[in-house]
Design an enzyme around this catalytic site. Sequence first.
Site, short mmCIF file in Angstrom:
data_model
loop_
_atom_site.label_atom_id
_atom_site.label_comp_id
_atom_site.label_asym_id
_atom_site.label_seq_id
_atom_site.Cartn_x
_atom_site.Cartn_y
_atom_site.Cartn_z
N ILE A 107 3.49 2.17 1.65
CA ILE A 107 4.93 2.16 1.97
C ILE A 107 5.75 2.23 0.68
O ILE A 107 5.57 1.40 -0.21
CB ILE A 107 5.34 0.88 2.74
CG1 ILE A 107 4.49 0.70 4.00
CG2 ILE A 107 6.82 0.90 3.08
CD1 ILE A 107 4.80 -0.59 4.75
N LYS B 276 3.55 -10.24 -4.14
CA LYS B 276 4.33 -9.08 -3.72
C LYS B 276 5.80 -9.47 -3.50
O LYS B 276 6.72 -8.70 -3.84
CB LYS B 276 3.73 -8.49 -2.45
CG LYS B 276 2.33 -7.91 -2.70
CD LYS B 276 1.57 -7.64 -1.41
CE LYS B 276 0.21 -7.00 -1.68
NZ LYS B 276 -0.67 -6.97 -0.50
N GLY C 9 -6.37 -0.65 1.79
CA GLY C 9 -7.40 0.39 1.95
C GLY C 9 -7.29 1.43 0.84
O GLY C 9 -6.22 1.63 0.26
N GLY D 80 0.81 -1.22 0.00
CA GLY D 80 0.00 0.00 0.00
C GLY D 80 0.84 1.26 0.00
O GLY D 80 1.57 1.54 -0.96
#
Length: 428
Positions: A140, A209, A307, A138
Amino acid sequence: MPINAALLAPTAPAQSWRIGLIGFGCVGQGLYDILQQHPASSFEVARIVVKNPDKVRPLPAAQFEFEAEALLDDNTLDVLVEVIDDADAAFRLVVAALRRGRRVVTANKAMLARHLLELVDLQRAHGGTLLYEAAVCGSIPVIRTLDAYFGTEPLRQLTGILNGSSNYVLTRMGEGGTDYGPALARAQQLGFAETDPSLDMGAFDPRSKAVLLAAHAYGLFLEPEQVLNLGIEGISATDIAFAASRGEKIKVVAGLQRLLDGRVTALVTPQLVGPESPLFGVDEEFNGVVLEADFAGEQFLRGRGAGGHPTGSAVLADLAALRQGFAYHYAKTAAPPTHATDLEIEIYLRTDEPRLIDLLDFSEVSEEADEDGYVVGYVALAHLITHRDLLREHGAFIVRTGQLRPVGEAAEATEAAEAALETAGRSW
Ligand code: HSE
């Protein structure tokens, strides 16, 4: 010392860029909302494409169109932002855009992990640019940190919590009083989980990821299946209690590690994490990454991993980077290391099927608790990779409890390398 007046002069406002937005789900809406709240960013969502014409959306229906291909040749758009759920459709669109030499931002980690090498080649062949900070952790900035800052420095290790939903579920269960099912339902409600939440809970999402991080941290392009992924679908209160009895927590941790012989290994598993680790305090939907670089030493990045707003924020950061002419360098791909799986790993396995314990063929067992149905010991990483689907289907729960250790010839090479380091007065 005189101050350079040019440095203090106000800079001209950035020229506004027109965005073609493909997808208006959690991330698309997050980006849209950020741009509404922050007009000074000088990005304008000029066209929005969605799939389903009948869905009720928070904007007037007239603002939406339904043919993504129509955006590809619209040269009034400075950049395309692809944030749809369907990895295959996303791949087709991104390929078509890169073939036209366009600038593209995507958050689609599954698509990227499956096709990264091809997408890098397309950028080189046609001069387009693809950025994807939002695909990992997200908000970072871990991809840009690895690519731009650590592009030259060798890394020993990267460990990270890369999935917000499973971390949220583990946090709720660790606090007691919430079972797996309700905790997952809440993570879905909060917009952290994938449309198919088994991608989160089965560690397929953090595996994608990890594949992207391996490319930027080590220059290693892996197929997703090469990376062991064990999830938390089979977790129970017994497992949480096992970790708590040691003063530790269970976290789903991705581990990328350079071995002493220079090869690199990559895996994503539940893992015991103690208070000495920076990851111990990474709870809720937060993500965290610990980097261990040869010369810089240890660094820790922590932030919201899921989010609409945090992920939209990463997309905005990519848009701003594109406007400044930034592209990934993939510097380490010039001399990629070899991928290693001939290692043993210490695990806790809980199952009510003894044949699964036989199947994994433990080389060493340090603890067995028949009443709780678990065993702790060393197994071959390759066995776990081979049998992961079966273990998952049969509800087994596995936690990494210790370090990886080389076996066979790799063990001998490691011993020799350790001896050489000792002679030279250095430690690993
Ligand atoms: N489902 C993902 C997560 C979203 O929970 O981390 C962010 O990639």
